[in-house]
Motif scaffolding. Structure first.
Motif, PDB file in Angstrom:
ATOM      1  N   VAL A  70       0.850  -1.189   0.000  1.00 41.92           N
ATOM      2  CA  VAL A  70       0.000   0.000   0.000  1.00 41.92           C
ATOM      3  C   VAL A  70       0.888   1.242   0.000  1.00 41.92           C
ATOM      4  O   VAL A  70       1.781   1.387   0.844  1.00 41.92           O
ATOM      5  N   ASN A  71       0.637   2.155  -0.922  1.00 42.56           N
ATOM      6  CA  ASN A  71       1.454   3.354  -1.086  1.00 42.56           C
ATOM      7  C   ASN A  71       1.016   4.414  -0.074  1.00 42.56           C
ATOM      8  O   ASN A  71       0.422   5.432  -0.422  1.00 42.56           O
ATOM      9  N   PHE A  72       1.342   4.183   1.204  1.00 41.87           N
ATOM     10  CA  PHE A  72       0.784   4.979   2.290  1.00 41.87           C
ATOM     11  C   PHE A  72       1.510   6.306   2.480  1.00 41.87           C
ATOM     12  O   PHE A  72       0.916   7.290   2.918  1.00 41.87           O
ATOM     13  N   ALA A  73       2.806   6.360   2.191  1.00 44.27           N
ATOM     14  CA  ALA A  73       3.587   7.596   2.302  1.00 44.27           C
ATOM     15  C   ALA A  73       4.263   7.835   0.955  1.00 44.27           C
ATOM     16  O   ALA A  73       5.462   7.612   0.786  1.00 44.27           O
ATOM     17  N   PRO A  74       3.506   8.276  -0.052  1.00 47.27           N
ATOM     18  CA  PRO A  74       3.973   8.243  -1.441  1.00 47.27           C
ATOM     19  C   PRO A  74       5.206   9.076  -1.736  1.00 47.27           C
ATOM     20  O   PRO A  74       5.908   8.807  -2.713  1.00 47.27           O
ATOM     21  N   ASP A  75       5.511  10.081  -0.924  1.00 49.16           N
ATOM     22  CA  ASP A  75       6.676  10.930  -1.182  1.00 49.16           C
ATOM     23  C   ASP A  75       7.882  10.569  -0.324  1.00 49.16           C
ATOM     24  O   ASP A  75       8.889  11.285  -0.337  1.00 49.16           O
ATOM     25  N   ALA A  76       7.797   9.472   0.418  1.00 47.18           N
ATOM     26  CA  ALA A  76       8.904   9.096   1.297  1.00 47.18           C
ATOM     27  C   ALA A  76      10.130   8.693   0.484  1.00 47.18           C
ATOM     28  O   ALA A  76      10.020   8.053  -0.562  1.00 47.18           O
ATOM     29  N   VAL A  77      11.298   9.068   0.993  1.00 41.85           N
ATOM     30  CA  VAL A  77      12.585   8.742   0.370  1.00 41.85           C
ATOM     31  C   VAL A  77      13.396   7.967   1.398  1.00 41.85           C
ATOM     32  O   VAL A  77      13.575   8.425   2.523  1.00 41.85           O
ATOM     33  N   MET A  78      13.903   6.813   1.013  1.00 39.13           N
ATOM     34  CA  MET A  78      14.455   5.883   1.997  1.00 39.13           C
ATOM     35  C   MET A  78      15.835   6.238   2.530  1.00 39.13           C
ATOM     36  O   MET A  78      16.310   5.591   3.450  1.00 39.13           O
ATOM     37  N   ASP A  79      16.469   7.287   2.011  1.00 37.10           N
ATOM     38  CA  ASP A  79      17.824   7.573   2.493  1.00 37.10           C
ATOM     39  C   ASP A  79      18.089   9.060   2.678  1.00 37.10           C
ATOM     40  O   ASP A  79      19.238   9.503   2.644  1.00 37.10           O
ATOM     41  N   ASP A  80      17.028   9.856   2.913  1.00 33.55           N
ATOM     42  CA  ASP A  80      17.202  11.304   3.025  1.00 33.55           C
ATOM     43  C   ASP A  80      17.304  11.790   4.464  1.00 33.55           C
ATOM     44  O   ASP A  80      17.393  12.987   4.720  1.00 33.55           O
ATOM     45  N   GLY A  81      17.255  10.869   5.437  1.00 29.79           N
ATOM     46  CA  GLY A  81      17.369  11.259   6.840  1.00 29.79           C
ATOM     47  C   GLY A  81      16.093  11.809   7.440  1.00 29.79           C
ATOM     48  O   GLY A  81      16.113  12.325   8.561  1.00 29.79           O
TER      49      GLY A  81
END
Length: 337
Positions: free
Chosen positions: A230-241
């Motif tokens: 489920v695309n619950f946090a669509p703008d999340a970036v996995m390595d941006d801190g």
């Protein structure tokens, strides 16, 4: 998906530990090991060293205590397996850690998908290529826990934790549909309302404290997806801190009809729920939750408000808690989605 900001770094692997549950449903883990993982990695010149789990939590112990470690520590499974292996590896001294990888064979596999691995074959190809990336994780300090726990994706409070409690009661009857049914049941019963003090540190380092009343979801995510992709946090970036903290007010969750009428359940699969007026997404470095005294849901039928959902694992009585994002602190084998 805005999956990552950094490129992959190739590394040469010659030996890899592979954790598998021999008793998984339909022996899917063993079949994946024998039919996909060993042949594909052997062809790439990588020796597989199988490790077999015997009980819940054993994968965590193996990741923490196996010695000497091979060049990589792999596990066949889903999001729960990723959580266990990451927790075990992060408990080791930094100089002893090796890259981890999860070969998808679970019911959801959201974490694997977010690091670009949609199948066991994809995962083995990435491992064979030595495609290494550093991603974020959460260090979570919890009530009643002397040491921190770690999350590779989700740290949630309110309805996401209450659903796990209710779902455990439905597991034997409804199987994988238990989570959806548990959520709807709690909403229909009017047991989706929680209150807390929320504190977070924004990207500029400013600390913000808010009182949240009649709130249903307080869910921090590193990656975009959760559950069954489920695309619950669509703008999340996995390595941006940074974490994407999703807040959903209780106003539209008063009844099951309200959810169906707003099409919220249909919309969150595509990330469109973030455009709805009762949903707020906050980007932050960390967040902390202190539940209001007395539980939620009313004095006659209180909903426990001290439980925490950590990557789908229920931690009872673990709130208040604080989750801090550790930037690029976990080395994984994956691909650019």
């Amino acid at each position: 998906l805005l999956a990552a900001t950094t490129a992959l770094t190739p590394t040469k692997l010659t030996r890899a530990h592979v954790v598998v549950n021999p008793a998984s449903g339909g022996r899917v883990g063993i079949r994946t090991l024998e039919e996909v993982v060993i042949p594909q990695l052997r062809q790439a010149g990588i020796e597989c060293l199988p490790l077999y789990t015997e009980y819940a939590g054993h994968a965590l112990e193996l990741a923490e205590r196996t010695s000497p470690l091979a060049d990589a520590f792999l596990a066949i499974g889903g999001d729960g397996t990723a959580h266990e292996v990451a927790n075990g590896m992060l408990r080791r001294p930094a100089e002893e850690r090796v890259p981890i990888g999860v070969i998808p064979a679970g019911s959801g596999n959201s974490w694997s998908a977010d690091i670009g691995l949609d199948s066991a074959e994809d995962a083995c190809a990435a491992i064979a290529a030595g495609s290494v990336r550093e991603v974020d994780y959460m260090r979570v300090s919890l009530a009643g826990h002397a040491s921190p726990r770690y999350s590779v994706n989700i740290c949630a409070w309110g309805l996401p934790a209450a659903v796990l409690v209710a779902a455990n009661e439905l597991r034997s009857t409804f199987g994988t549909a238990q989570y959806d049914l548990a959520g709807l049941w709690l909403i229909m019963q009017g047991r989706a309302s929680f209150s807390c003090e929320l504190t977070y540190v924004d990207p500029d380092g400013k600390t913000v404290t808010r009182t949240c009343e009649d709130i249903s979801f307080v869910q921090g995510q590193i990656n975009a997806r959760m559950g069954k992709r489920v695309n619950f946090a669509p703008d999340a970036v996995m390595d941006d801190g940074l974490l994407d903290l999703v807040l959903i007010s209780k106003s539209v969750l008063g009844t099951g009809a309200a959810i169906i009428g707003s099409q919220a359940l249909a919309q969150y699969a595509d990330g469109l729920h973030t455009q709805l007026p009762f949903v707020e997404v906050i980007r932050c470095r960390s967040f902390a939750v202190t539940p209001a005294t007395g539980g939620a849901g009313g004095a006659s039928d209180p909903v426990p408000d001290s439980d925490v959902n950590l990557d789908g694992e229920l931690l009872s009585g673990a709130a208040p808690f604080q989750a801090d994002c550790v930037q690029r602190g976990l080395t994984v084998l994956g691909r650019q989605p």
